[in-house]
Design an enzyme around this catalytic site. Structure first.
Site: not given
Ligand code: ADP
Length: 400
Positions: A7, A91, A180, A241, A384
């Site tokens: 990743n 990823r 996601h 965010r 993940e």
């Protein structure tokens, strides 16, 4: 089969090495501060020991060389040769409209990804650096891309289109993509296994609440809506965010503060959300501690956070015409007993009713709803990396 999952972020590279045949994680770790002062590789060994190697890690290729070196090192390694790595899974954040599933990476895929970097300028270039580095360091070893957006490519047009001139969608592909996806896919399929249900005819809402956060509506086994949009800034209030925000407010801030598009982008992505509201931190643990000590803006932040998640749960239940399963995952979803409680309060009308003692759980697969509740509410730790390794195995097995 040994699969290395990478990743690659802008300044970090996370890795996990799987012996996927035996479902074992052989080694995992992270390179941090790539291209900065004080860069290092940190490895978590199977016995829990943590090894840190400080060095001049100037770019992603060097970072990956450090990882490969560590994997075969005499003292801390788990392989005798890097030839024992059979495949690499990456990823990749944005797969645009081109990729609705994981793919074997060939030259054509790389070209398409290069063209798409405009859609995710903060993420995809770093993901590509990992792919280029692996092409050089492990030539001939098959590589697979697993996209954050792919799971949401099943959304119907009415969910993914924005109310902007249609020409802008056609010209620039401006639409909801959602992110996601790998996490939502994993927890949704684990939920079906845990409850022994067939996803057909089931209405499931998955809440991934980490530093970034999103909700997905999954009907008949496919994603039909999700809260992140063209970029990850839309939807829930996150660590830093804003989540949903009136574009009129954005224009007003830009005019009043005389700031540019780039600065406003930094403002809404890095200095807003829980950090902006509370003025304390983006970290939920610190905010919860402050709220317990009576900090008013920390309490306000928690209320706003839970309220926004609750509204999305309600709207997705309406969008799907009901709800059977609600899933919590991500650092906050998996661990915050009080946030789950706050979100689920007063949702009894939807069939959601938590069992307080079952809800008193952290990081463990658990059904936290009352035995007689209409909706099963589950805590499922996400994984993940495992999904990336499994997709890679599947694709590599079917090559040739
Ligand atoms: P990322 O999106 O970076 O992968 P994570 O999924 O690890 O992030 O989630 C990080 C968030 O989870 C942080 O806000 C952290 O405070 C929160 N978190 C982790 N453990 C707990 C806990 N025990 N209680 C409340 N929040 C927690």
């Amino acid at each position: 089969m040994n699969i290395l999952v990478l990743n690659s972020g802008s300044s970090s590279i996370k890795y996990e090495l799987f012996d996927i045949t035996n479902h074992i994680v052989l080694s995992k770790g992270i390179v941090e501060k790539v291209g900065m002062k004080g860069s290092f590789l940190k490895v978590e060994k199977q016995n829990g020991e943590v090894v840190k190697l400080v060095g001049e890690i100037l770019d992603h290729k060097i970072g990956i060389e450090y990882i490969l070196g560590m994997l075969v090192s005499e003292k801390h390694g788990v392989l005798t040769s890097i030839n024992q790595i059979n495949a690499v899974g990456h990823r990749v954040v944005h797969g645009g409209e081109e990729f609705c599933g994981s793919v074997y990476i060939n030259d054509e895929v790389i070209k398409t990804l290069e063209k798409m970097t405009e859609l995710a300028p903060l993420h995809n270039p770093a993901n590509l650096k990992g792919i280029y580095a692996m092409n050089t360091l492990l030539p001939g070893v098959p590589q697979v891309a697993v996209f954050d957006t792919a799971f949401h490519q099943t959304m119907p047009k009415k969910s993914y289109m924005y109310g902007i001139p249609y020409a802008l969608y056609k010209k620039y592909k401006i639409r909801r993509y959602g992110f996601h996806g790998t996490s939502h896919r994993y927890v949704f399929s684990r939920a079906c296994e845990m409850l022994n249900i067939n996803p057909i005819d089931k209405k499931i809402i998955s809440c991934h609440l980490g530093n970034g956060a999103s909700v997905a509506a999954i009907k008949n086994g496919v994603s039909v809506d999700t809260s992140m949009g063209f970029t990850p800034v839309e939807g829930l209030i996150m660590g830093t965010r804003t989540g949903d925000l009136d574009i009129g407010a954005v224009n007003y801030i830009m005019n009043k503060e005389e700031i540019s598009g780039d600065t406003i982008s930094t403002l809404v992505n890095k200095f807003s959300g829980m950090l902006g509201i509370t003025g304390i931190s983006s970290d939920m643990r610190e905010i919860e501690t402050a709220a317990n000590e009576g900090h008013e803006r920390a309490k306000l932040g928690l209320d706003m956070y839970a309220y926004r998640v609750k509204k999305y749960i309600g709207s997705y239940a309406a969008a799907m015409g009901g709800l059977d399963v609600l899933i919590f995952t991500g650092g906050i979803g998996e661990n915050s007993v009080s946030m789950r409680k706050l979100i689920c309060e007063e949702l009894e009308f939807l069939g959601i009713s938590l069992d307080d003692s079952n809800n008193n759980v952290r990081g463990k697969e658990t059904d936290i709803s009352k035995a007689d509740a209409r909706v099963r509410v589950l805590v499922i730790p996400t994984d993940e990396e495992l999904v990336i390794a499994q997709d890679t195995e599947e694709i590599v097995k079917n090559l040739n």
